[in-house]
Design an enzyme around this catalytic site. Structure first.
Site, mmCIF file in Angstrom:
data_model
loop_
_atom_site.group_PDB
_atom_site.id
_atom_site.type_symbol
_atom_site.label_atom_id
_atom_site.label_comp_id
_atom_site.label_asym_id
_atom_site.label_seq_id
_atom_site.Cartn_x
_atom_site.Cartn_y
_atom_site.Cartn_z
ATOM 1 C CB SER A 19 -1.150 -0.080 1.169
ATOM 2 O OG SER A 19 -0.439 0.310 2.392
ATOM 3 C CG ASN A 20 3.550 2.695 3.023
ATOM 4 O OD1 ASN A 20 3.506 3.799 3.215
ATOM 5 N ND2 ASN A 20 3.329 1.732 3.826
ATOM 6 N NE ARG A 71 18.791 -12.135 3.894
ATOM 7 C CZ ARG A 71 18.250 -11.449 4.799
ATOM 8 N NH1 ARG A 71 18.053 -12.315 5.901
ATOM 9 N NH2 ARG A 71 17.997 -10.442 4.909
ATOM 10 C CG MET A 96 7.843 -8.262 5.555
ATOM 11 S SD MET A 96 7.812 -6.749 6.789
ATOM 12 C CE MET A 96 7.645 -7.771 8.340
ATOM 13 C CG HIS A 116 9.444 1.336 12.619
ATOM 14 N ND1 HIS A 116 9.555 0.148 12.444
ATOM 15 C CD2 HIS A 116 9.183 1.451 14.002
ATOM 16 C CE1 HIS A 116 9.464 -0.565 13.684
ATOM 17 N NE2 HIS A 116 9.105 0.367 14.353
ATOM 18 C CD GLU A 182 3.112 2.868 7.872
ATOM 19 O OE1 GLU A 182 3.458 2.571 6.898
ATOM 20 O OE2 GLU A 182 2.454 2.084 8.644
HETATM 21 C C1 GRF Z 1 3.720 -0.579 6.999
HETATM 22 O O1 GRF Z 1 2.933 -0.655 7.914
HETATM 23 C C2 GRF Z 1 5.344 -0.138 6.946
HETATM 24 O O2 GRF Z 1 5.487 0.742 8.083
HETATM 25 C C3 GRF Z 1 5.815 -1.654 7.715
HETATM 26 O O3 GRF Z 1 5.347 -2.615 6.999
HETATM 27 C C4 GRF Z 1 3.819 -2.045 6.573
HETATM 28 C C5 GRF Z 1 3.829 -2.388 5.050
HETATM 29 O O4 GRF Z 1 2.557 -2.141 4.411
HETATM 30 N N1 GRF Z 1 7.296 -1.498 7.464
HETATM 31 P P1 GRF Z 1 2.647 -1.966 2.985
HETATM 32 O O5 GRF Z 1 2.727 -3.099 2.280
HETATM 33 O O6 GRF Z 1 3.262 -0.899 2.570
HETATM 34 O O7 GRF Z 1 0.993 -1.950 2.750
#
Ligand code: GRF
Length: 211
Positions: A19-20, A71, A96, A116, A182
Site C-alpha cells: 500500500s505504501n 544473505r 520484511m 517504521h 504513512e
Molecule cells: C507498513 O506498516 C510499514 O510501516 C511496515 O510494513 C507495512 C507495510 O505495508 N514497515 P504496505 O505493504 O506498504 O501496505
C-alpha cells in the site's frame, strides 16, 4: 506542490501488500511526487505489491532468499539490480528482510530509506509496532522515515509525524490510522529528494534545499 528539481529514479523493495508503494506510485501519477519508479524488487513471488507494479507498468525483479547460498549473496543480487537501473533512491516499503550486506549498505549509503510505524526509538525493531503501541496504552504513536544502516530501525531520522491513537479501539484500527499517515509521509519524503539533499551529521539528517 512545487515540483521544480530533478526527477529522481527510485527502486522500491516490498514483500507484501504494497500500500505504501501504491501511494507513492499514485503520487507520481498525480504530480505530487517528482520521481520515477524504475523497479520493484520483492523477495515474495506472491506479494500483492507485484500487482501494483504491473498496474503502473513498473519492472518487477523477484529475488528470493532460497535461491541464494547466503544473505550476503542475496543482497549482492539486489545491488546488481539497483546498479543496473541506476537508481538515486531505494525505498523500503514493507520489505520484511533486513539488509545486512556491508557492500550494499556502503554503496547506497544515505540512499536507502525505510518507514517504521511508530515514533522511533519507541518500538524499534518491532514488526508489530502499531499493536505494541495500542497494547502499551500509548495515546500518541506515529510514523518515522529514516535512513537504513546496519542498526535495525536505528538510522538517522528524516521525518516523523505523530498520530493520535487515543480513540482507537483495537490494534487493527490503530494500524489503519497510522497507515494513512504513512502514505502521505512517504510521498512527501520521496518527493523531497528531488528538491534537495540530506546531509548526515552524527545522528542528524539535515535537509539542504536546492535553490
Ligand atoms: C507498513 O506498516 C510499514 O510501516 C511496515 O510494513 C507495512 C507495510 O505495508 N514497515 P504496505 O505493504 O506498504 O501496505
Amino acid at each position: 506542490m512545487d515540483n521544480a528539481g530533478k526527477k529522481i529514479s527510485v527502486a522500491v523493495l516490498a514483500s507484501g501488500r504494497g500500500s505504501n508503494f501504491s501511494a507513492i506510485a499514485d503520487g507520481i501519477t498525480s504530480g505530487e511526487v517528482n520521481a520515477e519508479i524504475k523497479v520493484l524488487i520483492t523477495n515474495n513471488p506472491d506479494a500483492k505489491a507485484i500487482d501494483v507494479a504491473r498496474k503502473n507498468s513498473i519492472a518487477v525483479e523477484i529475488i528470493e532468499k532460497r535461491k541464494f547460498k547466503s544473505r550476503e549473496k542475496m543482497d549482492l543480487g539486489i545491488k546488481k539490480v539497483l546498479d543496473r537501473h541506476n537508481v538515486d533512491l531505494v525505498v523500503l516499503a514493507g520489505y520484511m528482510l533486513l539488509i545486512t550486506s556491508k557492500e550494499l549498505l556502503n554503496a547506497y549509503r544515505n540512499k536507502i530509506i525505510n518507514i517504521h510505524p511508530s515514533l522511533l526509538p519507541a518500538f524499534k525493531g518491532s514488526v508489530h509496532a502499531q499493536q505494541d503501541a495500542f497494547e502499551y496504552g500509548c495515546r500518541i504513536s506515529g510514523v518515522t522515515i529514516h535512513f537504513v544502516t546496519d542498526d535495525v530501525d536505528g538510522g538517522p531520522v528524516l521525518y516523523q509525524e505523530a498520530v493520535d491513537i487515543s480513540a482507537c479501539k483495537n490494534a487493527e484500527e490503530t494500524a489503519e490510522k497510522i497507515l494513512l499517515a504513512e502514505h502521505s509521509a512517504y510521498k512527501k519524503v520521496v518527493d523531497s529528494f528531488s528538491k534537495g539533499t540530506y546531509i548526515v551529521e552524527g545522528r542528524r539528517a539535515i535537509f539542504i534545499r536546492k535553490d
